[in-house]
Enzyme design. Structure first.
Site, PDB file in Angstrom:
ATOM      1  N   LYS A 273      -7.030   1.246 -30.653  1.00 59.64           N
ATOM      2  CA  LYS A 273      -6.009   0.327 -30.144  1.00 59.64           C
ATOM      3  C   LYS A 273      -6.476  -1.109 -30.374  1.00 59.64           C
ATOM      4  CE  LYS A 273      -3.033   0.406 -26.079  1.00 59.64           C
ATOM      5  NZ  LYS A 273      -3.015   0.726 -24.645  1.00 59.64           N
TER       6      LYS A 273
HETATM    7  C1  E4P Z   1       0.199   0.709 -23.218  1.00 62.60           C
HETATM    8  O1  E4P Z   1      -0.482   1.125 -24.114  1.00 62.60           O
HETATM    9  C2  E4P Z   1      -0.315  -0.004 -22.051  1.00 62.60           C
HETATM   10  O2  E4P Z   1      -1.488   0.623 -21.614  1.00 62.60           O
HETATM   11  C3  E4P Z   1       0.625   0.019 -20.882  1.00 62.60           C
HETATM   12  O3  E4P Z   1       1.831   0.687 -21.184  1.00 62.60           O
HETATM   13  C4  E4P Z   1       0.773  -1.283 -20.179  1.00 62.60           C
HETATM   14  O4  E4P Z   1       1.647  -1.109 -19.092  1.00 62.60           O
HETATM   15  P1  E4P Z   1       1.756  -2.151 -17.875  1.00 62.60           P
HETATM   16  O5  E4P Z   1       2.515  -3.326 -18.367  1.00 62.60           O
HETATM   17  O6  E4P Z   1       2.498  -1.397 -16.825  1.00 62.60           O
HETATM   18  O7  E4P Z   1       0.345  -2.479 -17.485  1.00 62.60           O
END
Ligand code: E4P
Length: 214
Positions: free
Chosen positions: A83
């Site tokens: 990522k």
């Molecule tokens: C995605 O990969 C992220 O980890 C996640 O969806 C972020 O979500 P949030 O905005 O609820 O922290």
């Protein structure tokens, strides 16, 4: 549509996996920090429980560092997806990693042009954070729709992974629009199952079952 769980909590991940409803996992540094455990240990546990793409986020922010960290993460397990943040160095690193056959999930996408460049660089997944767009008065679902349209227009291989999903309606709308994947927190997975008429109906059936002779 593929559904990933957005969590680093192995208990939550195991429960969702046992239901048979998840195809993969996404994590981020904030989710891992909440566990109080070491990153590598958390990742290893997740890889043991889920047989599907597992996104692990790099901490480096320079292209060279992202590539080096990404290679280390990818070497841990064949299901690991690296990522990478959507910054200029991240995009360079995505190009390098994808040329080596390493899968990437480009994270923190908040606009269609950002998503277009990630696809050009060869990202495996793009993660539009729709809930966070909504948080500042934008339209997160519109961003998902734009990416689905743009990638479809040019047959990009990059998959739209709708992220930062906050409630069941987000998921349903993403499914209607044709997002390839949605990553959702454990809490929302449980909300998806819930319907008051199911609970009332079941209670009645169980009461009536007691009246059946024999
Ligand atoms: C995605 O990969 C992220 O980890 C996640 O969806 C972020 O979500 P949030 O905005 O609820 O922290």
């Amino acid at each position: 549509m593929k559904i990933f769980i957005d969590s680093a909590d192995i208990g939550e991940i195991r429960e969702a996996a046992e239901m048979g409803v998840i195809d993969g996992v996404t994590t981020n540094p904030s989710l891992v920090a909440k566990t109080g455990r070491k990153f590598e240990e958390v990742l290893q546990d997740i890889c043991d429980v889920v047989d599907g793409p597992i996104s692990a986020e790099v901490i480096a922010t320079d292209a060279e560092g992202i590539v080096a960290e990404g290679k280390k993460l990818a070497a841990m397990h064949p299901n690991i997806v690296v990522k990478v943040p959507l910054i200029a160095d991240g995009i360079k690193a995505v190009r390098a990693l994808s040329q080596e056959g390493i899968k990437t999930n480009v994270t923190l996408c908040f606009s269609a042009p950002q998503g277009l460049l990630a696809a050009k660089a060869g990202a495996t997944y793009i993660s539009p954070f729709l809930g966070r767009v909504d948080d500042i008065g934008g339209d997160g679902l519109e961003l998902v729709a734009q990416l689905v349209t743009i990638y479809g227009n040019y047959d990009f291989d990059t998959e739209v992974l709708a992220a930062s999903i906050r409630h069941p309606v987000h998921l349903v709308r993403c499914a209607e629009m044709g997002a390839d994947v949605a990553t959702i927190p454990h809490k929302v997975i449980l909300q998806l199952l819930k319907h008051p008429l199911t609970d009332i109906g079941l209670e009645r059936f169980l009461e009536d079952a007691k009246k059946i002779p024999g």
